[in-house]
Design a protein around this motif. Structure first.
Motif, mmCIF file in Angstrom:
data_model
loop_
_atom_site.group_PDB
_atom_site.id
_atom_site.type_symbol
_atom_site.label_atom_id
_atom_site.label_comp_id
_atom_site.label_asym_id
_atom_site.label_seq_id
_atom_site.Cartn_x
_atom_site.Cartn_y
_atom_site.Cartn_z
ATOM 1 N N PHE A 49 0.841 -1.204 0.000
ATOM 2 C CA PHE A 49 0.000 0.000 0.000
ATOM 3 C C PHE A 49 0.877 1.255 0.000
ATOM 4 O O PHE A 49 0.593 2.219 -0.718
ATOM 5 C CB PHE A 49 -0.985 0.026 1.180
ATOM 6 C CG PHE A 49 -1.748 1.321 1.200
ATOM 7 C CD1 PHE A 49 -2.760 1.556 0.282
ATOM 8 C CD2 PHE A 49 -1.398 2.340 2.069
ATOM 9 C CE1 PHE A 49 -3.416 2.782 0.230
ATOM 10 C CE2 PHE A 49 -2.050 3.568 2.033
ATOM 11 C CZ PHE A 49 -3.065 3.781 1.114
ATOM 12 N N ILE A 52 1.915 1.911 -3.374
ATOM 13 C CA ILE A 52 0.803 2.458 -4.167
ATOM 14 C C ILE A 52 0.724 3.974 -4.000
ATOM 15 O O ILE A 52 0.504 4.709 -4.964
ATOM 16 C CB ILE A 52 -0.538 1.793 -3.743
ATOM 17 C CG1 ILE A 52 -0.591 0.347 -4.242
ATOM 18 C CG2 ILE A 52 -1.741 2.583 -4.250
ATOM 19 C CD1 ILE A 52 -1.812 -0.445 -3.760
ATOM 20 N N TYR A 58 -1.879 6.989 -8.698
ATOM 21 C CA TYR A 58 -2.648 6.991 -7.446
ATOM 22 C C TYR A 58 -2.555 8.379 -6.809
ATOM 23 O O TYR A 58 -1.662 8.686 -6.020
ATOM 24 C CB TYR A 58 -2.127 5.908 -6.490
ATOM 25 C CG TYR A 58 -3.075 5.661 -5.335
ATOM 26 C CD1 TYR A 58 -4.248 4.922 -5.513
ATOM 27 C CD2 TYR A 58 -2.815 6.180 -4.073
ATOM 28 C CE1 TYR A 58 -5.123 4.702 -4.463
ATOM 29 C CE2 TYR A 58 -3.694 5.968 -3.017
ATOM 30 C CZ TYR A 58 -4.840 5.224 -3.230
ATOM 31 O OH TYR A 58 -5.726 5.016 -2.182
ATOM 32 N N THR A 174 -10.173 5.848 3.416
ATOM 33 C CA THR A 174 -10.496 4.481 3.869
ATOM 34 C C THR A 174 -11.995 4.328 4.150
ATOM 35 O O THR A 174 -12.536 3.225 4.050
ATOM 36 C CB THR A 174 -9.644 4.115 5.104
ATOM 37 O OG1 THR A 174 -8.268 4.316 4.762
ATOM 38 C CG2 THR A 174 -9.840 2.667 5.531
ATOM 39 N N THR A 224 -0.669 -2.316 -7.753
ATOM 40 C CA THR A 224 -2.010 -2.562 -7.199
ATOM 41 C C THR A 224 -2.421 -4.019 -7.446
ATOM 42 O O THR A 224 -3.073 -4.646 -6.596
ATOM 43 C CB THR A 224 -3.039 -1.589 -7.805
ATOM 44 O OG1 THR A 224 -2.515 -0.262 -7.722
ATOM 45 C CG2 THR A 224 -4.361 -1.661 -7.067
ATOM 46 N N PHE A 227 -0.784 -5.949 -4.776
ATOM 47 C CA PHE A 227 -1.508 -5.691 -3.515
ATOM 48 C C PHE A 227 -2.772 -6.560 -3.463
ATOM 49 O O PHE A 227 -3.068 -7.201 -2.443
ATOM 50 C CB PHE A 227 -1.853 -4.200 -3.487
ATOM 51 C CG PHE A 227 -2.699 -3.718 -2.340
ATOM 52 C CD1 PHE A 227 -2.201 -3.657 -1.055
ATOM 53 C CD2 PHE A 227 -4.015 -3.286 -2.560
ATOM 54 C CE1 PHE A 227 -2.977 -3.168 -0.005
ATOM 55 C CE2 PHE A 227 -4.794 -2.801 -1.521
ATOM 56 C CZ PHE A 227 -4.277 -2.741 -0.237
ATOM 57 N N GLU A 293 -12.453 -5.633 -2.720
ATOM 58 C CA GLU A 293 -12.539 -4.276 -2.156
ATOM 59 C C GLU A 293 -13.542 -3.446 -2.945
ATOM 60 O O GLU A 293 -13.632 -3.568 -4.170
ATOM 61 C CB GLU A 293 -11.162 -3.597 -2.255
ATOM 62 C CG GLU A 293 -11.110 -2.198 -1.644
ATOM 63 C CD GLU A 293 -9.743 -1.537 -1.800
ATOM 64 O OE1 GLU A 293 -9.053 -1.367 -0.785
ATOM 65 O OE2 GLU A 293 -9.363 -1.190 -2.936
HETATM 66 C C1 AVI Z 1 -6.906 2.437 1.911
HETATM 67 N N1 AVI Z 1 -7.817 2.720 0.818
HETATM 68 C C2 AVI Z 1 -8.407 4.049 0.933
HETATM 69 C C3 AVI Z 1 -7.229 2.498 -0.516
HETATM 70 C C4 AVI Z 1 -8.252 2.915 -1.600
HETATM 71 O O1 AVI Z 1 -7.863 3.719 -2.447
HETATM 72 O O2 AVI Z 1 -9.399 2.479 -1.552
HETATM 73 C C5 AVI Z 1 -6.821 1.056 -0.720
HETATM 74 C C6 AVI Z 1 -6.362 0.790 -2.108
HETATM 75 N N2 AVI Z 1 -6.847 -0.160 -2.883
HETATM 76 C C7 AVI Z 1 -6.244 -0.120 -4.053
HETATM 77 N N3 AVI Z 1 -5.380 0.862 -4.058
HETATM 78 C C8 AVI Z 1 -5.416 1.443 -2.828
#
Ligand code: AVI
Ligand code: SAH
Length: 335
Positions: A49, A52, A58, A174, A224, A227, A293
């Motif tokens: 993370f 990322i 990102y 989050t 990603t 991850f 997710e």
């Molecule tokens: C921790 N969270 C806010 C990240 C998001 O962007 O939802 C987790 C993440 N998933 C993929 N990239 C980052």
């Protein structure tokens, strides 16, 4: 100045293992198959993370840091709080901007910079939490640092109180990893635990073009994807499962109706996976997806409605220069 770090582990190994067994048994036998995103964050997942957050695609971390770099003193001044509590704190890197502003504001008021000032970090990821708390305690010597290894969905009761006010920060977007029902329960739970002098600071990513959103969750370097695949290792290590990364493709899609990104792992062929610790064999048809997710994106009105329904009043709203990400401040409303 002494380095003061206290650590409370509310997720001892047997507790986390039992949770993982339960979540895997329920999620891998449901249709569609799902897993809660909190299982991404073992040591490797937390490190991935952090990688990322440095990727060109990102933008959320950079956008939120931009707001904090410009506005932290104003945000902190609007609260007057002595303790900073952070939920899902991870590396606590952006937090430094708030801590610097908080301790400087105390000094400006004629109080000792660190007298009574405290930082409480709460996270499920024990490795990330320990490293972050140690680093902060060394760099802010005199600040009382407490790490709480706990789940913010079920264990907010583990947070210490401060009669001089707590600023509870939930950064990084989050909140978007919770679905609307989970968010409503989380906001109500948090509201019920706040006193009149406490404030809530929320970092939320904003709705924007899928041309920007999708690459943020499917970057060119494949970080990603790594991850996402890492959650299979968490299942392999925790439940003796035999998932193979090669059997699953990383997928990120924009769900326009729900205004969220979904990350999934799509079976590349028919796959059978054994999970001996829960006495389960799971079959994936070729093309079948496991949702790992959601990352919801927000609008100002929607956030105000969700927080208002939970008993919060708006106390501030800031975005980065490009209007990609929001930080908003909330007070407990009279109930
Ligand atoms: C921790 N969270 C806010 C990240 C998001 O962007 O939802 C987790 C993440 N998933 C993929 N990239 C980052
Ligand atoms: N706030 C940091 C980290 C965001 S990554 C930032 O803005 O960069 C999300 C963090 O939330 C991870 O450290 C993860 O371990 C933590 N987390 C995810 N689900 C959680 C839960 N249910 N309870 C506590 N922490 C959680």
């Amino acid at each position: 100045m002494p380095v003061t770090v206290t650590f409370h582990d509310h997720l001892p190994p047997h507790h986390a293992a039992e949770q993982l067994r339960r979540d895997a048994a329920a999620g891998l036998t449901s249709r569609p198959k799902v897993l809660p995103p909190k299982w991404f964050y073992d040591k490797t997942g937390s490190e991935l993370f952090e990688r990322i957050t440095t990727l060109p695609e990102y933008y959320p971390t950079r956008a939120e840091r931009e707001i904090l770099a410009e506005r932290a003193p104003e945000i902190v001044a609007a609260t007057g709080c002595r303790t900073l509590v952070e939920l899902g704190s991870g590396s606590s890197e952006k937090t430094r901007l708030l801590l610097t502003a908080l301790t400087a504001a105390r000094e400006d008021r004629g109080e000792g910079r660190y007298d009574g000032a405290a930082y409480v970090a709460l996270d499920v990821s024990e490795d990330a939490l320990r490293d972050a708390c140690q680093a902060l305690a060394e760099d802010y010597s005199g600040l009382v640092v407490t790490g709480v290894c706990a789940d913010f969905e079920t264990q907010l009761g583990t947070l210490p109180e401060d009669p001089e006010g707590r600023l509870v920060a939930f950064l990084g977007g989050t909140i978007g990893n919770l679905d609307p029902g989970q968010r409503a329960r989380f906001f109500r739970d948090l509201r019920g635990r706040l006193g009149a002098g406490d404030r809530f600071l929320l970092g939320a990513d904003l709705v924007k073009s899928p041309d920007v959103l999708v690459p943020a969750y499917d970057d060119a370097a494949g970080v990603t994807a790594a991850f996402n695949h890492n959650v299979l290792d968490v299942l392999n290590n925790g439940l003796g499962a035999d998932f193979r990364h090669d059997d699953f493709e990383h997928v990120a899609v924009w769900d326009a109706a729900n205004e969220w990104i979904e990350m999934r792992l799509r079976a590349q062929r028919d796959v059978l996976v054994g999970l001996p610790a829960i006495d389960l064999v799971v079959a994936f048809d070729a093309g079948e997806e496991l949702r790992t997710e959601i990352s919801a994106k927000f609008r100002r009105d929607g956030l105000a409605a969700e927080l208002g329904a939970a008993g919060f009043s708006p106390a501030g709203w800031w975005t980065d220069g490009e209007g990609r990400f929001s930080l908003s401040l909330w007070s407990p409303a009279e109930m």
